[in-house]
Enzyme design. Sequence first.
Site: not given
Ligand SMILES: NC(=O)C1=CN([C@@H]2O[C@H](COP(=O)(O)OP(=O)(O)OC[C@H]3O[C@@H](n4cnc5c(N)ncnc54)[C@H](OP(=O)(O)O)[C@@H]3O)[C@@H](O)[C@H]2O)C=CC1
Ligand SMILES: O=C(O)C1=N[C@H](C(=O)O)C[C@H](O)C1
Length: 268
Positions: A154, A158
Amino acid sequence: MRLVVAGAAGRMGRTLVQIIHATKGATLAGALEHDGSKALGQDAGVLAGIGEIGVAVTANPLETLVKADGVVDFSSPVSTVQLAGLAAQARIVHVIGTTGLSAQDIGKIDAASRHAVIIRSGNMSLGVNLLAALVKKVAATLGEDYDVEIVEMHHRMKVDAPSGTALMMGEAAAAGRGVRLADVSARGRDGHTGARKDGDIGFASLRGGTVVGDHDAIFAGPGERLILSHKAEDRGIFARGAVRAVLWGQGKKPGHYSMADVLGLSDI
Ligand SMILES: NC(=O)C1=CN([C@@H]2O[C@H](COP(=O)(O)OP(=O)(O)OC[C@H]3O[C@@H](n4cnc5c(N)ncnc54)[C@H](OP(=O)(O)O)[C@@H]3O)[C@@H](O)[C@H]2O)C=CC1
Ligand SMILES: O=C(O)C1=N[C@H](C(=O)O)C[C@H](O)C1
């Protein structure tokens, strides 16, 4: 369906705002971030690059959720556990994409799912969920003569490892073999580890650059290797899956569902 995006300023949050805006039958009713986020007060559409849509980012989950039918949440474990409780109180659908949840966090989400429809998956894409079903089948067919190793890569931002998807693959392989992943999981090998234990399911995590998400489930046997592979090229695949899940969840009985339930893959 009136939807809230949690983590609205994040990589996934911004992609979700774009996809919801383009989806018939869905409207963005709220955008959540944490207290102190630089995004508070900004328009969620502007942050997502689609222009003003009249939805400002706030840090008031309770006030926001009561005006919605569902929340799509890719934020952080602390926020996700809190939102599961609030979604249960508001009796709305909660789609959880957040990874890095502890067993304790999952216990709290389970408790909330007695009152809310919760759909949780470490990966919301169609391709990965199909791959997990294939991994289970292959693991059941090949048995322990073939060592299972899950390798993921990734982007450099991450924060959790192994990825949620890698753990899904591990769970699928363990289920195919009829064992518990917790009993056979080999993580973070380093130094003089000794030879590989029979039956182990190994994990390796790479981080760098802008990689959206690469996963390989490797079955290494005597004289041959079978590799089942998925490469995510665009976060839209996760966001579209999450929106499909929240629409599917409307009107379902409270419970803790997976993306395999949404896609009709649970029996494979
Ligand atoms: N299941 C799936 O298909 C996928 C899962 N994911 C998962 O999704 C999550 C987010 O990924 P990603 O978007 O890349 O990460 P980012 O860090 O870009 O986004 C997370 C966001 O959530 C915010 N945040 C943190 N705490 C809170 C809170 N208490 N309330 C509201 N917002 C909050 C962060 O703010 P700040 O940056 O200011 O801390 C940030 O803006 C990860 O756990 C990732 O592994 C990602 C892609 C696909
Ligand atoms: O953090 C990410 O970017 C992603 N998170 C998910 C994971 O932990 O598997 C899904 C995807 O791979 C992207």
